[in-house]
Structure formats: C-alpha cells, structure tokens
Scaffold this motif. Structure first.
Motif, PDB file in Angstrom:
ATOM      1  N   PRO A  23       0.807  -1.227   0.000  1.00  0.00           N
ATOM      2  CA  PRO A  23       0.000   0.000   0.000  1.00  0.00           C
ATOM      3  C   PRO A  23       0.835   1.270   0.000  1.00  0.00           C
ATOM      4  O   PRO A  23       0.303   2.357  -0.240  1.00  0.00           O
ATOM      5  CB  PRO A  23      -0.822  -0.131   1.288  1.00  0.00           C
ATOM      6  CG  PRO A  23      -0.024  -1.040   2.163  1.00  0.00           C
ATOM      7  CD  PRO A  23       0.668  -1.994   1.250  1.00  0.00           C
ATOM      8  N   ALA A  24       2.141   1.161   0.267  1.00  0.00           N
ATOM      9  CA  ALA A  24       3.007   2.345   0.269  1.00  0.00           C
ATOM     10  C   ALA A  24       3.433   2.727  -1.145  1.00  0.00           C
ATOM     11  O   ALA A  24       4.071   3.757  -1.344  1.00  0.00           O
ATOM     12  CB  ALA A  24       4.245   2.093   1.132  1.00  0.00           C
ATOM     13  N   GLU A  26       2.241   3.699  -4.932  1.00  0.00           N
ATOM     14  CA  GLU A  26       1.076   4.196  -5.650  1.00  0.00           C
ATOM     15  C   GLU A  26       1.420   4.491  -7.093  1.00  0.00           C
ATOM     16  O   GLU A  26       2.577   4.793  -7.417  1.00  0.00           O
ATOM     17  CB  GLU A  26       0.535   5.463  -4.967  1.00  0.00           C
ATOM     18  CG  GLU A  26       0.001   5.201  -3.560  1.00  0.00           C
ATOM     19  CD  GLU A  26      -0.540   6.460  -2.903  1.00  0.00           C
ATOM     20  OE1 GLU A  26      -0.325   7.559  -3.453  1.00  0.00           O
ATOM     21  OE2 GLU A  26      -1.171   6.339  -1.841  1.00  0.00           O
ATOM     22  N   GLU A  30       1.739  12.306  -8.494  1.00  0.00           N
ATOM     23  CA  GLU A  30       1.358  12.769  -7.167  1.00  0.00           C
ATOM     24  C   GLU A  30       0.439  13.970  -7.291  1.00  0.00           C
ATOM     25  O   GLU A  30       0.619  14.826  -8.155  1.00  0.00           O
ATOM     26  CB  GLU A  30       2.599  13.154  -6.365  1.00  0.00           C
ATOM     27  CG  GLU A  30       3.433  11.964  -5.960  1.00  0.00           C
ATOM     28  CD  GLU A  30       4.514  12.348  -4.964  1.00  0.00           C
ATOM     29  OE1 GLU A  30       4.155  12.605  -3.806  1.00  0.00           O
ATOM     30  OE2 GLU A  30       5.688  12.413  -5.357  1.00  0.00           O
ATOM     31  N   HIS A 277       4.999   6.397  -7.411  1.00  0.00           N
ATOM     32  CA  HIS A 277       5.576   7.221  -6.351  1.00  0.00           C
ATOM     33  C   HIS A 277       5.279   6.581  -5.002  1.00  0.00           C
ATOM     34  O   HIS A 277       4.373   5.747  -4.868  1.00  0.00           O
ATOM     35  CB  HIS A 277       5.030   8.654  -6.395  1.00  0.00           C
ATOM     36  CG  HIS A 277       3.549   8.732  -6.181  1.00  0.00           C
ATOM     37  ND1 HIS A 277       2.651   8.674  -7.223  1.00  0.00           N
ATOM     38  CD2 HIS A 277       2.793   8.859  -5.052  1.00  0.00           C
ATOM     39  CE1 HIS A 277       1.408   8.765  -6.753  1.00  0.00           C
ATOM     40  NE2 HIS A 277       1.474   8.873  -5.447  1.00  0.00           N
ATOM     41  N   SER A 279       3.871   6.518  -1.320  1.00  0.00           N
ATOM     42  CA  SER A 279       2.673   7.105  -0.724  1.00  0.00           C
ATOM     43  C   SER A 279       3.017   8.227   0.249  1.00  0.00           C
ATOM     44  O   SER A 279       3.732   8.021   1.234  1.00  0.00           O
ATOM     45  CB  SER A 279       1.878   6.015   0.013  1.00  0.00           C
ATOM     46  OG  SER A 279       0.866   6.578   0.809  1.00  0.00           O
ATOM     47  N   ARG A 280       2.486   9.438  -0.011  1.00  0.00           N
ATOM     48  CA  ARG A 280       2.703  10.560   0.890  1.00  0.00           C
ATOM     49  C   ARG A 280       2.006  10.292   2.223  1.00  0.00           C
ATOM     50  O   ARG A 280       2.485  10.700   3.284  1.00  0.00           O
ATOM     51  CB  ARG A 280       2.170  11.840   0.255  1.00  0.00           C
ATOM     52  CG  ARG A 280       2.362  13.086   1.116  1.00  0.00           C
ATOM     53  CD  ARG A 280       1.946  14.322   0.363  1.00  0.00           C
ATOM     54  NE  ARG A 280       2.882  14.627  -0.699  1.00  0.00           N
ATOM     55  CZ  ARG A 280       4.036  15.266  -0.506  1.00  0.00           C
ATOM     56  NH1 ARG A 280       4.405  15.611   0.715  1.00  0.00           N
ATOM     57  NH2 ARG A 280       4.824  15.537  -1.513  1.00  0.00           N
ATOM     58  N   GLU A 281       0.887   9.564   2.171  1.00  0.00           N
ATOM     59  CA  GLU A 281       0.153   9.255   3.390  1.00  0.00           C
ATOM     60  C   GLU A 281       1.012   8.440   4.350  1.00  0.00           C
ATOM     61  O   GLU A 281       1.011   8.678   5.563  1.00  0.00           O
ATOM     62  CB  GLU A 281      -1.118   8.482   3.037  1.00  0.00           C
ATOM     63  CG  GLU A 281      -1.994   8.166   4.236  1.00  0.00           C
ATOM     64  CD  GLU A 281      -3.221   7.361   3.865  1.00  0.00           C
ATOM     65  OE1 GLU A 281      -3.914   6.885   4.788  1.00  0.00           O
ATOM     66  OE2 GLU A 281      -3.482   7.213   2.651  1.00  0.00           O
ATOM     67  N   TYR A 282       1.767   7.483   3.786  1.00  0.00           N
ATOM     68  CA  TYR A 282       2.630   6.665   4.639  1.00  0.00           C
ATOM     69  C   TYR A 282       3.777   7.490   5.224  1.00  0.00           C
ATOM     70  O   TYR A 282       4.164   7.320   6.376  1.00  0.00           O
ATOM     71  CB  TYR A 282       3.173   5.471   3.843  1.00  0.00           C
ATOM     72  CG  TYR A 282       2.357   4.214   4.023  1.00  0.00           C
ATOM     73  CD1 TYR A 282       2.931   3.054   4.492  1.00  0.00           C
ATOM     74  CD2 TYR A 282       0.998   4.223   3.748  1.00  0.00           C
ATOM     75  CE1 TYR A 282       2.170   1.902   4.680  1.00  0.00           C
ATOM     76  CE2 TYR A 282       0.228   3.093   3.924  1.00  0.00           C
ATOM     77  CZ  TYR A 282       0.813   1.930   4.395  1.00  0.00           C
ATOM     78  OH  TYR A 282       0.049   0.802   4.588  1.00  0.00           O
ATOM     79  N   ASN A 283       4.329   8.391   4.440  1.00  0.00           N
ATOM     80  CA  ASN A 283       5.378   9.267   4.969  1.00  0.00           C
ATOM     81  C   ASN A 283       4.811  10.165   6.071  1.00  0.00           C
ATOM     82  O   ASN A 283       5.479  10.436   7.074  1.00  0.00           O
ATOM     83  CB  ASN A 283       5.970  10.121   3.839  1.00  0.00           C
ATOM     84  CG  ASN A 283       7.089   9.403   3.117  1.00  0.00           C
ATOM     85  OD1 ASN A 283       8.190   9.267   3.613  1.00  0.00           O
ATOM     86  ND2 ASN A 283       6.785   8.912   1.919  1.00  0.00           N
ATOM     87  N   ALA A 313       8.800  -0.112  -1.399  1.00  0.00           N
ATOM     88  CA  ALA A 313       8.297   0.772  -2.461  1.00  0.00           C
ATOM     89  C   ALA A 313       9.435   1.534  -3.126  1.00  0.00           C
ATOM     90  O   ALA A 313       9.520   1.618  -4.349  1.00  0.00           O
ATOM     91  CB  ALA A 313       7.266   1.740  -1.888  1.00  0.00           C
TER      92      ALA A 313
END
Length: 464
Positions: A23-24, A26, A30, A277, A279-283, A313
């Motif tokens: 899920p990390a 995508e 972006e 890319h 995942s910005r959510e994971y970062n 990822a």
C-alpha cells in the motif's frame, strides 16, 4: 535482474502484484505540486535520535535522502532469489476440454464415456494419440479399473476421431491425413489420394512418383491433382486450435524501431515506464509518529511495518528505473551495431554479433545482455522479431572478411527457392554454388544450415 528478464506483459503482471501487496506504492502522478526531490529533502533539516525497539530505526535517517539508502543494497526486500515464474498466458478453453465438450453431444454408455475421456486425455498438443492400444488397455485397467476388450477401445477411438478439428485422435500421420480426406466431398482426386496414402504411403513420403504412376496406373496429371489434395491437409490438427494444451503467450513488442528522415529511432514500449511514487500518506504517518510525545508499543509496531513497506516501495521504483535504463541502453547498442540491417531490412547486412560484443559496448555483464535478448521483442519496419535472432556466429569469406552465418543461410534459402523443383539441388551442388558466390563452406556445413532452416533434402523437395 529479475525485472530485466520479464517481457512487457509479464512486467505489467509483476507491477500489478507489487501494487496490490504494497500500500506504500502508488501509481500515477502525485496530487501535490511538490517534486519528489523536494519531498525527500524536506526531511534532511533536523536530526532525531529516537529509536524503536531493538531495530534502532532512526526516522530522520530513514526519511533522509542518503547516498546509499537500505533499499539500494538489500536484495531480499521483495521476493526470494528463485526465478520469477508469474508469466501471463492467453486464457481460453484447453484443447482437451474443447474435445470433451464435443463428446457431450455423442451417446456413449458409462464404460465407453470413461474410455473416451481417457483417450481425449491422451491426445497430445499436435492432436495425436501416440500410444499403442495395448498400453492404453493396461493403463485403463490399472488406473481406472476399467477392463475392456481391444475392439471396444478401437470402437471408441473411432468416435474420438470424428471430433473436430478433422484428423484429431489419429495414431499416425498416415491415419491423420486419411481421416481428413474422408471428411471431404468425394472426387476422383480425393479417392486417389486416399488410395495412395492407404496402399503406398512410404513411396509417397519418399516422392517416388514414377513408381506411384506405374503401381496405380495413373497419369502424371492425376497424380499431381491427388498430391495437391494431400498438400492442403493439416498434419498437426491440434496446432490449429488456439486454446490447446500449449501455453501461448501473446507477443507484445518491448521496443519499436522506426526510420525517421533516414535515421533510426528507438523507443521503449510506454507500458515499461509506469508512473509510480511512494505514498505521501505513509510518509505522513512516520512524521506523525516522530512528532508525537507518547509512543506506545502498538505505535512502534506500526512504524516498523510502515518502514518495511516504504523500503520495498522505494526499492521497487529504483529497480524499475534501472530496468528502463538497462533495456534502452542494451537495445540501442544492438540497433547501432546492426545499423545497416535496420536501415535496409536486408538480412545479408546482419553483422556477426555475439552477446559479448554488446556487453563490451555498454560495459555490462554478458548475463544482462542475455536476459534482454532472450525474452524481448522489437517491432521493426520488417516485422516483430525476437532480439536474440539478431545474434549469430561468423565465418570468413574468400576475401577474409567476417560474415554472419545468417547472411549465408539467407543466400542458401534464396538459391533453394529458385531451384528447378523437378531436379532439386543436392547439398554438394549447393556447396559449389555458395563457393562461386564467395562463401567456401563444406557440404556438411551446407547440410547443417539447410536443416536449421527446416528445408528437407533434395529428394524430398522434388515436385512433378
């Protein structure tokens, strides 16, 4: 290296699998206007010595853009070291299932049905049953507990041989051709063709035409018409069914070569360059953990999971970029090496080329070039070809120049194509003609090249 060896369609399956499992990772651009470099550099400013459990994960070190981050050096972030086996194949009904479906329309008692099902299971990819009746009887007894008479097996075999495609279930080439002829509308030529196959098959295969004319008291034209009917038949009926037992992979060209204003232009199939890319959510989850004052055990376990997925990822994105670069560099070197061929399409312009020639040019290992050449296709103005077909051995011509064996094979094929079919050229005569053209090769070498081209000996090329 595993990604490099995958052709385009298999690579897409591998990409899909990675996206589903991580899920990390995508796909697509972006949503933020922030560039990837800005995104990575934003974590370089401060240092935090907070560690998590025994792993000693420093979040800022992890989020920073190190020269050699973990994902560049770890080889086991995703898969084990065994070869990638997930290759996409064409879907559809198998050849055996296709035959079984037809059996449903035929009335058979329980024993006959079991025998018919077993016989269909014994049909090979060419459409033949190549096992003796005695062996089939034994197998039915030992594996199916079916005790049957040989006459029953033969009766059911006749039923199987009535299925489509015509000729399926034959036990020999002779029988296969006869079954197909008997399905056709009866004409004098068809009747004669059946008679020749039933009574003079060996003489027919050896092209002893004079003996056939004498034996059957026929004219040369009648024989010619009968042979014409036989030549229309399919010696491998199973091969005509697209969904047979063989696994068929659709060919998707990995590269394309075009001639634009007299110059060669190479492109890599866009399906090999997906937009990916991290995942910005994971970062953001990691950032949130770093800023929180209280850090519970569950939070620490979560951040361990997040780090693992982000590592995988980043590694995968980096591996794809390296794959794209390696594929393009390798194919470009091959294209430039064979420039004259790609500009003209003349196979006589193919230079002798081995894997090491390209490996030395691009300063990579021979195994890397081999992975590209053995599994990739290139779309050219002259058709779609497997890249490894452009590699060949070499030999010296009379001027002492290195020439590709492909060039010699092409000339050999042309000479045989232009021969008088009533008196085809022997290998000795072919060797003499090639020598006259400046290629001094021995008769046995001519025979080897002829066999590699799938061309039979002179006697079998004879026509009336």
């Amino acid at each position: 290296m595993k990604l490099i060896q995958l052709p385009t369609q298999a690579f897409e399956q591998r990409l899909k699998q990675e996206l589903e499992e991580n899920p990390a990772l995508e796909t697509g651009k972006e949503s933020s206007d922030t560039t990837e470099d800005d995104f990575e550099d934003s974590y370089d400013a401060e240092t935090d010595n907070e560690s998590i459990n025994a792993e000693d994960i420093n979040i800022d070190d992890y989020l920073s853009d190190d020269e050699t981050p973990d994902y560049r050096t770890q080889s086991n972030n995703y898969s084990p070291d065994d070869d990638e086996k997930s290759i996409p194949y064409a879907a559809g009904t198998s050849f055996n299932q296709f035959l079984l479906n037809q059996l449903n329309t035929v009335y058979l008692n329980d024993q006959e049905w079991s025998i018919a099902e077993f016989l269909v299971g014994s049909v090979d990819e060419s459409g033949y049953i190549r096992r003796p009746i005695s062996d089939i009887l034994d197998d039915l007894a030992f594996t199916q507990n079916i005790i049957a008479e040989e006459s029953t097996i033969k009766k059911v075999l006749k039923v199987v041989q009535e299925l489509d495609p015509p000729g399926v279930g034959a036990t020999s080439l002779e029988e296969c051709l006869i079954i197909q002829l008997k399905r056709k509308e009866v004409t004098p030529s068809i009747e004669l063709a059946i008679l020749i196959l039933e009574k003079s098959f060996e003489q027919f295969t050896k092209k002893h035409y004079k003996k056939l004319i004498q034996k059957h008291s026929i004219t040369e034209d009648e024989l010619k018409d009968a042979i014409s009917e036989i030549e229309k038949l399919n010696p491998k009926p199973g091969g005509s069914y697209a969904g047979n037992n063989r696994i068929i992979e659709h060919i998707v060209p990995d590269f394309s070569i075009k001639i634009v204003e007299g110059e060669l232009e190479l492109t890599l199939n866009g399906r090999n360059a997906p937009e990916l890319h991290v995942s910005r959510e994971y970062n953001n989850m990691l950032e949130g953990y770093k800023n929180s004052k209280e850090k519970s055990k569950s939070q620490k376990d979560t951040v361990m999971f997040i780090k693992q997925k982000l590592d995988a990822a980043k590694w995968f994105i980096d591996a794809i970029r390296q794959r794209q670069q390696t594929l393009f560099i390798t194919m470009n070197a091959i294209m430039q090496y064979q420039r004259e061929y790609f500009l003209t399409g003349d196979e006589r312009k193919l230079r002798p080329m081995i894997l090491k020639d390209i490996a030395d040019t691009i300063h990579m290992d021979v195994s890397t070039v081999s992975r590209v050449a053995n599994s990739k296709y290139v779309d050219t103005p002259y058709g779609t070809k497997l890249i490894k077909e452009y590699f060949s051995e070499s030999m010296k011509n009379e001027q002492g120049e290195d020439v590709s064996t492909k060039e010699i094979k092409k000339i050999l094929e042309t000479v045989i194509g232009e021969e008088v079919k009533k008196k085809p050229l022997t290998d000795d005569k072919l060797a003499a003609i090639l020598k006259e053209k400046g290629y001094p090769i021995a008769r046995r070498t001519v025979a080897k090249y002829r066999e590699q081209l799938g061309i039979p000996v002179a006697r079998l090329r004879k026509k009336i």
